[in-house]
Design a protein around this motif. Structure first.
Motif, PDB file in Angstrom:
ATOM      1  N   ALA A   1     -51.970  23.773  -5.661  1.00 21.87           N
ATOM      2  CA  ALA A   1     -52.957  24.824  -5.432  1.00 21.87           C
ATOM      3  C   ALA A   1     -54.274  23.864  -5.888  1.00 21.87           C
ATOM      4  CB  ALA A   1     -52.769  25.983  -6.220  1.00 21.87           C
ATOM      5  N   SER A   2     -55.302  24.441  -4.993  1.00 22.94           N
ATOM      6  CA  SER A   2     -56.574  23.817  -5.148  1.00 22.94           C
ATOM      7  C   SER A   2     -57.638  25.010  -4.780  1.00 22.94           C
ATOM      8  CB  SER A   2     -56.864  22.555  -4.404  1.00 22.94           C
ATOM      9  OG  SER A   2     -58.251  22.112  -4.369  1.00 22.94           O
ATOM     10  N   MET A   3     -58.411  25.002  -5.688  1.00 26.98           N
ATOM     11  CA  MET A   3     -59.716  25.903  -5.287  1.00 26.98           C
ATOM     12  C   MET A   3     -61.304  25.585  -5.764  1.00 26.98           C
ATOM     13  SD  MET A   3     -58.588  28.897  -8.223  1.00 26.98           S
ATOM     14  CE  MET A   3     -57.047  28.897  -7.615  1.00 26.98           C
ATOM     15  N   GLU A   4     -62.063  26.064  -5.260  1.00 26.63           N
ATOM     16  CA  GLU A   4     -63.361  25.631  -5.656  1.00 26.63           C
ATOM     17  C   GLU A   4     -64.026  26.758  -6.538  1.00 26.63           C
ATOM     18  OE1 GLU A   4     -64.960  22.992  -4.520  1.00 26.63           O
ATOM     19  OE2 GLU A   4     -63.358  22.333  -3.421  1.00 26.63           O
ATOM     20  N   GLU A   5     -64.438  26.564  -7.775  1.00 25.23           N
ATOM     21  CA  GLU A   5     -65.233  27.551  -8.611  1.00 25.23           C
ATOM     22  C   GLU A   5     -66.331  26.806  -9.175  1.00 25.23           C
ATOM     23  OE1 GLU A   5     -62.206  26.556 -12.286  1.00 25.23           O
ATOM     24  OE2 GLU A   5     -61.736  28.357 -11.259  1.00 25.23           O
ATOM     25  N   GLY A   6     -67.360  27.574  -9.228  1.00 23.37           N
ATOM     26  CA  GLY A   6     -68.588  27.305 -10.180  1.00 23.37           C
ATOM     27  C   GLY A   6     -69.215  25.935  -9.827  1.00 23.37           C
ATOM     28  N   GLY A   7     -69.250  25.492  -8.773  1.00 20.44           N
ATOM     29  CA  GLY A   7     -69.634  24.190  -8.253  1.00 20.44           C
ATOM     30  C   GLY A   7     -68.908  23.037  -8.961  1.00 20.44           C
ATOM     31  N   GLY A   8     -67.462  23.507  -9.091  1.00 20.88           N
ATOM     32  CA  GLY A   8     -66.513  22.393  -9.450  1.00 20.88           C
ATOM     33  C   GLY A   8     -65.285  22.734  -8.736  1.00 20.88           C
ATOM     34  N   SER A   9     -64.102  22.292  -9.102  1.00 23.76           N
ATOM     35  CA  SER A   9     -62.941  22.560  -8.374  1.00 23.76           C
ATOM     36  C   SER A   9     -61.843  22.589  -9.647  1.00 23.76           C
ATOM     37  CB  SER A   9     -62.601  21.342  -7.197  1.00 23.76           C
ATOM     38  OG  SER A   9     -62.519  20.229  -7.859  1.00 23.76           O
ATOM     39  N   ARG A  10     -60.897  23.369  -9.167  1.00 18.18           N
ATOM     40  CA  ARG A  10     -59.670  23.524 -10.296  1.00 18.18           C
ATOM     41  C   ARG A  10     -58.280  22.917  -9.252  1.00 18.18           C
ATOM     42  NH1 ARG A  10     -58.495  25.778 -14.962  1.00 18.18           N
ATOM     43  NH2 ARG A  10     -60.756  26.618 -14.928  1.00 18.18           N
ATOM     44  N   TRP A  11     -57.568  21.990  -9.635  1.00 18.79           N
ATOM     45  CA  TRP A  11     -56.449  21.762  -9.220  1.00 18.79           C
ATOM     46  C   TRP A  11     -54.881  21.785 -10.075  1.00 18.79           C
ATOM     47  CZ3 TRP A  11     -57.072  18.664  -4.572  1.00 18.79           C
ATOM     48  CH2 TRP A  11     -58.296  18.366  -4.240  1.00 18.79           C
ATOM     49  N   ARG A  12     -54.010  22.322  -9.517  1.00 24.21           N
ATOM     50  CA  ARG A  12     -52.647  22.587 -10.188  1.00 24.21           C
ATOM     51  C   ARG A  12     -51.709  21.621  -9.668  1.00 24.21           C
ATOM     52  NH1 ARG A  12     -50.670  28.476 -10.368  1.00 24.21           N
ATOM     53  NH2 ARG A  12     -52.407  28.759 -11.190  1.00 24.21           N
ATOM     54  N   LEU A  13     -51.498  20.845 -10.223  1.00 22.28           N
ATOM     55  CA  LEU A  13     -50.265  19.581 -10.121  1.00 22.28           C
ATOM     56  C   LEU A  13     -49.096  20.122 -10.746  1.00 22.28           C
ATOM     57  CD1 LEU A  13     -52.465  16.561 -10.518  1.00 22.28           C
ATOM     58  CD2 LEU A  13     -52.278  18.207  -8.563  1.00 22.28           C
ATOM     59  N   ARG A  14     -47.911  19.735  -9.997  1.00 25.64           N
ATOM     60  CA  ARG A  14     -46.537  19.855 -10.473  1.00 25.64           C
ATOM     61  C   ARG A  14     -45.895  18.612 -10.691  1.00 25.64           C
ATOM     62  NH1 ARG A  14     -43.223  23.522  -6.908  1.00 25.64           N
ATOM     63  NH2 ARG A  14     -44.734  25.012  -7.791  1.00 25.64           N
ATOM     64  N   VAL A  15     -45.365  18.211 -11.673  1.00 23.10           N
ATOM     65  CA  VAL A  15     -44.951  16.966 -12.296  1.00 23.10           C
ATOM     66  C   VAL A  15     -43.705  17.072 -12.867  1.00 23.10           C
ATOM     67  CG1 VAL A  15     -45.364  14.734 -13.531  1.00 23.10           C
ATOM     68  CG2 VAL A  15     -47.332  15.968 -12.550  1.00 23.10           C
ATOM     69  N   GLU A  16     -42.672  16.260 -12.612  1.00 20.11           N
ATOM     70  CA  GLU A  16     -41.109  16.535 -12.991  1.00 20.11           C
ATOM     71  C   GLU A  16     -40.961  15.769 -14.423  1.00 20.11           C
ATOM     72  OE1 GLU A  16     -36.412  16.133 -11.556  1.00 20.11           O
ATOM     73  OE2 GLU A  16     -38.206  15.349 -10.350  1.00 20.11           O
ATOM     74  N   ARG A  17     -41.724  14.743 -14.465  1.00 24.00           N
ATOM     75  CA  ARG A  17     -41.315  13.918 -15.834  1.00 24.00           C
ATOM     76  C   ARG A  17     -42.150  14.575 -16.796  1.00 24.00           C
ATOM     77  NH1 ARG A  17     -42.167   7.790 -13.851  1.00 24.00           N
ATOM     78  NH2 ARG A  17     -42.113   7.602 -16.055  1.00 24.00           N
ATOM     79  N   GLU A  18     -41.698  14.762 -18.020  1.00 19.91           N
ATOM     80  CA  GLU A  18     -42.215  15.470 -19.103  1.00 19.91           C
ATOM     81  C   GLU A  18     -43.170  14.268 -19.717  1.00 19.91           C
ATOM     82  OE1 GLU A  18     -41.394  17.735 -23.234  1.00 19.91           O
ATOM     83  OE2 GLU A  18     -39.707  17.183 -21.857  1.00 19.91           O
ATOM     84  N   SER A  19     -42.900  13.100 -19.790  1.00 19.40           N
ATOM     85  CA  SER A  19     -43.529  12.056 -20.494  1.00 19.40           C
ATOM     86  C   SER A  19     -44.982  11.855 -20.007  1.00 19.40           C
ATOM     87  CB  SER A  19     -42.861  10.648 -20.534  1.00 19.40           C
ATOM     88  OG  SER A  19     -42.560  10.293 -19.183  1.00 19.40           O
ATOM     89  N   LEU A  20     -45.122  12.392 -18.511  1.00 17.13           N
ATOM     90  CA  LEU A  20     -46.591  11.859 -17.966  1.00 17.13           C
ATOM     91  C   LEU A  20     -47.401  13.303 -18.035  1.00 17.13           C
ATOM     92  CD1 LEU A  20     -45.080  10.330 -14.575  1.00 17.13           C
ATOM     93  CD2 LEU A  20     -46.146   9.431 -16.321  1.00 17.13           C
TER      94      LEU A  20
END
Length: 591
Positions: free
Chosen positions: A493-512
């Motif tokens: 997911a990615s969205m523009e908000e308040g002059g910035g942006s918000r990114w949601r990333l899915r990562v499988e490895r917990e150590s990262l």
């Protein structure tokens, strides 16, 4: 007859003789020349960098009368007049050195201040030097505040400390503060070379380099270690003797470690640790030397022109730098630094060292270009020793498909990699991209393989994220584990908000998915996008990641190269002309 130790014999007696503290010397020299003198000075810095030495030179500058007895305040004390000689020998009545570590109470400070009302006996100024001033009690500090703020014209305070954080701000505000820095390794080495020339003692450059590094910025420690090394070596400084005295790890062991990691030779790493154990060399020292070697390699990889050409091991670092990718070098450097702190938690230091070195293999980046994904097959030595090769992370594929049937009449060696792998004919530890393409005499054509890229769905959001990751990597704003996080992440997911942006990333490895890696990736993304970017991480199987895209692109290039070779008329003619001829496994690589 006993000789004077080098640290005392070669203590500087003038500002010109001091090394490594040019910023302090310049400020004090200008102040003395212009007669702009402060009433209280505070010198801070680690042990052995010249705090007491500067204090004594300053006292001589204030009280020097010259050879003819008519001199005044000067930045160049003569060193021959009576005040200069008495200060150097510790007999000058108007120069008082007080050790606050053993005289830390209010009684001692009050007794010292009681004498401050009397004018100098023989000198121009009274100089009170209080060493390790941070050891004074709060009552002692309070007792000296008024005198420290408004002392008599003839009184100067010089305070020295290795821990300025413990000095009250009420004292700091009344002093002119100078921070004496730890000396650079090359500065210490050059000074040791001059001392050895003055002493007429032969010294190998490698020995002086080891002593300078062991001193860790302290000139006094360097000279004391040199005294010990001269005694150990019987009057000379040989690199082998100094290395044995310090317990330093020979660079040959470090070279073997890096070569074994590059070749994925686990057995070689075990053998190296066993050799270090037999020699009784420090595991912490091994990691320190490994980190030093990786730092030299990183400089050569990133900024070749900045490499030290005068380094006797420059050719060695140059050769080792070509064995690892830049991101691998950065990652291994971080692991070596962190591993030193973990040694105390291990059952014993050598098992901790072995686990750290094996971790280098386990954390070897799977997507590091030519150095990892396109790495050639391991050397025969590594295969014969039984070293385990790190298994690459599985590529996320689409829905499972039934294994294709092998065409009748086609020998097993003609089956293409994906067919053999999916039909269960390949070895379990051999990923499809690494399986060799073998061609025999049979004219029956093999079915066309299905590329992995076809299983990756079209997703504009994933396309955008892959482009951003490539741009951040090209700018070197993400490295090591932060780069690995970006490569292994799926943008959901990615969205523009308040002059910035918000990114949601899915990562499988917990150590990262650590907060530090997320914040560093967000900072790099914000710099690229030129606005504030917020990153949120979630767990789960990630698909269509930049790493998988790179893997798919490599597979496409590999299959294209195999197809080009298998269809080449000369190859087909040679295979038909010579019975039993085949293409050597793993010999086909894309250009």
């Amino acid at each position: 007859m006993s000789s004077m130790v080098l640290a005392r014999k070669y203590r500087p007696h003038s500002f010109e003789a001091m090394v490594g503290q040019g910023h302090v010397v310049q400020a004090l020299s200008n102040a003395l020349t212009q007669q702009r003198l402060h009433h209280a000075y505070l010198f801070t810095g680690t042990r052995g960098v010249g705090k007491t030495t500067v204090s004594r030179i300053l006292a001589k500058s204030l009280n020097c009368v010259g050879l003819d007895g008519t001199g005044g305040i000067t930045a160049h004390p003569c060193g021959q007049c009576q005040p200069c000689r008495d200060i150097d020998s510790g007999r000058f009545v108007d120069y008082v050195e007080l050790d606050a570590a053993s005289n830390r109470g209010v009684e001692e400070i009050s007794q010292l201040l009681d004498q401050s009302v009397y004018k100098p006996v023989v000198g121009r100024f009274k100089v009170y030097m209080i060493d390790e001033v941070h050891m004074l009690t709060n009552h002692a500090f309070n007792a000296m505040l008024k005198t420290l703020e408004e002392p008599p014209d003839y009184l100067k305070f010089v305070l020295a400390t290795t821990d300025p954080q413990k000095v009250p701000v009420t004292v700091l505000s009344r002093c002119l503060q100078f921070n004496l820095r730890p000396m650079a390794m090359q500065t210490v080495q050059d000074h040791l070379q001059q001392v050895m020339a003055s002493e007429a003692i032969s010294a190998e450059p490698g020995a002086l380099s080891l002593l300078a590094r062991a001193a860790r910025g302290s000139m006094r420690d360097a000279l004391s270690l040199t005294d010990q090394a001269i005694a150990f070596g019987g009057g000379s400084l040989l690199e082998a003797n100094v290395r044995q005295m310090l317990g330093a790890v020979d660079r040959q062991h470090i070279q073997k470690i890096i070569e074994s990691v590059s070749a994925a030779d686990g057995a070689g790493l075990v053998a190296t640790v066993d050799a270090l154990r037999e020699l009784g060399l420090s595991a912490s020292g091994t990691l320190e030397e490994l980190a030093t070697a990786l730092q030299r390699m990183a400089v050569i990889q990133a900024v070749p022109q900045a490499a030290d050409a005068s380094d006797p091991d420059a050719a060695l670092w140059q050769s080792l730098a070509g064995m690892l990718a830049p991101d691998e070098t950065q990652l291994f450097y971080s692991l070596a630094l962190q591993g030193r702190a973990e040694l105390a938690l291990a059952p014993d230091e050598y098992s901790g060292l072995l686990m750290l070195l094996l971790r280098l293999l386990a954390f070897k980046p799977a997507q590091a270009g030519q150095h990892t994904g396109d790495r050639a097959a391991p050397s025969p030595k590594a295969e014969s020793s039984g070293a385990a090769r790190p298994a690459p992370e599985p590529v996320q594929r689409g829905p499972a498909k039934p294994a294709p049937e092998v065409p009748q009449g086609v020998p097993p060696w003609e089956v293409l990699p994906d067919q053999a792998y999916e039909a269960g004919n390949a070895e379990p530890d051999s990923p499809p991209v690494e399986a060799p393409a073998l061609v025999g005499e049979s004219p029956a054509p093999a079915p066309a393989p299905q590329p992995v890229a076809a299983a990756l769905p079209d997703d504009p959001l994933s396309d955008r994220w892959a482009q951003l990751v490539a741009q951040m990597a090209a700018r070197n704003s993400i490295t090591a584990l932060v780069r690995e996080l970006a490569m292994q992440a799926q943008c959901v997911a990615s969205m523009e908000e308040g002059g910035g942006s918000r990114w949601r990333l899915r990562v499988e490895r917990e150590s990262l998915r650590g907060d530090m890696h997320r914040e560093r990736l967000a900072q790099a993304l914000s710099q690229l996008l030129e606005h504030t970017a917020v990153i949120e991480l979630e767990g789960g199987a990630a698909v269509n990641t930049p790493a998988q895209r790179d893997q798919a692109a490599r597979e496409r290039r590999q299959r294209a190269a195999e197809d080009l070779i298998q269809r080449d008329p000369l190859v087909v003619s040679a295979l038909a002309q010579y019975p039993g001829a085949r293409i050597v496994a793993g010999s086909i690589r894309p250009v």
